[in-house]
Design a protein around this motif. Sequence first.
Motif, PDB file in Angstrom:
ATOM      1  N   GLY A  62       0.684  -1.317   0.121  1.00  0.00           N
ATOM      2  CA  GLY A  62       0.235  -0.091   0.130  1.00  0.00           C
ATOM      3  C   GLY A  62       0.783   1.289   0.073  1.00  0.00           C
ATOM      4  N   ALA A  63       1.867   1.255   0.760  1.00  0.00           N
ATOM      5  CA  ALA A  63       2.800   2.382   0.905  1.00  0.00           C
ATOM      6  C   ALA A  63       3.513   2.712  -0.604  1.00  0.00           C
ATOM      7  N   TYR A  64       4.084   1.613  -0.930  1.00  0.00           N
ATOM      8  CA  TYR A  64       4.968   1.679  -2.091  1.00  0.00           C
ATOM      9  C   TYR A  64       4.125   2.129  -3.284  1.00  0.00           C
ATOM     10  N   SER A  65       3.131   1.342  -3.246  1.00  0.00           N
ATOM     11  CA  SER A  65       2.076   1.868  -4.718  1.00  0.00           C
ATOM     12  C   SER A  65       1.289   3.205  -4.736  1.00  0.00           C
ATOM     13  N   GLN A  66       1.655   3.905  -3.562  1.00  0.00           N
ATOM     14  CA  GLN A  66       0.982   5.375  -3.466  1.00  0.00           C
ATOM     15  C   GLN A  66       2.148   6.298  -3.763  1.00  0.00           C
ATOM     16  N   LEU A  67       3.428   5.812  -3.775  1.00  0.00           N
ATOM     17  CA  LEU A  67       4.534   7.021  -3.895  1.00  0.00           C
ATOM     18  C   LEU A  67       4.572   7.387  -5.543  1.00  0.00           C
ATOM     19  N   ASP A  68       4.534   8.748  -5.510  1.00  0.00           N
ATOM     20  CA  ASP A  68       4.591   9.347  -6.915  1.00  0.00           C
ATOM     21  C   ASP A  68       5.819   9.052  -7.541  1.00  0.00           C
ATOM     22  N   TYR A 119       6.643  -6.164  -6.335  1.00  0.00           N
ATOM     23  CA  TYR A 119       5.445  -6.143  -5.491  1.00  0.00           C
ATOM     24  C   TYR A 119       5.224  -7.671  -4.629  1.00  0.00           C
ATOM     25  N   LYS A 140       4.364   0.825 -10.805  1.00  0.00           N
ATOM     26  CA  LYS A 140       3.187   0.330 -10.110  1.00  0.00           C
ATOM     27  C   LYS A 140       3.429  -1.266 -10.465  1.00  0.00           C
ATOM     28  N   GLU A 160      -0.409   4.598   6.362  1.00  0.00           N
ATOM     29  CA  GLU A 160      -1.075   6.124   6.040  1.00  0.00           C
ATOM     30  C   GLU A 160      -1.404   6.812   7.175  1.00  0.00           C
TER      31      GLU A 160
END
Length: 143
Positions: free
Chosen positions: A25-31, A43, A35, A105
């Motif tokens: 969750g944290a890594y997939s949200q990084l700009d 992943y 993906k 988060e």
Amino acid sequence: MDQGKYIVRNARPEEFSSIGQLLVGAYSQLDGFPKEAEQPSYYKMLANVGDFTEKQNTELLVAVSPTNEIAGAVVYFSDMAQYGSGGTATQERNAAGFRLLAVKETARGHGIGKLLTQACISKAREKGLAQVIIHTTQAMQTA
């Protein structure tokens, strides 16, 4: 939320799956971070972060609340030969390292990442190691 109320300890096997989901969750949200469709093996490694504990001199640390809620996690290596990030990091001697740090988060901005980082530094000091290595990328500016 007060970081002083959190403790850092080794993750328990029954927590590995939820920690893996926290990392995904944290890594997939990084700009700017790739993906899951672009790097499925990365992943998968995040989701199975508990597998790192099978390596010698490697620990999965968690910051937990007084109610045992996991707020963040990090993988700590007291032997850089186990680091596994590629590059020259695994050749470092008299060094510890950490990578794959993530904070839930809802717990961000309360010093949980700092608490986990300090735990890694303390572990390295206890072993008398001269330095601590962190692996990061351009997409991980917070690190």
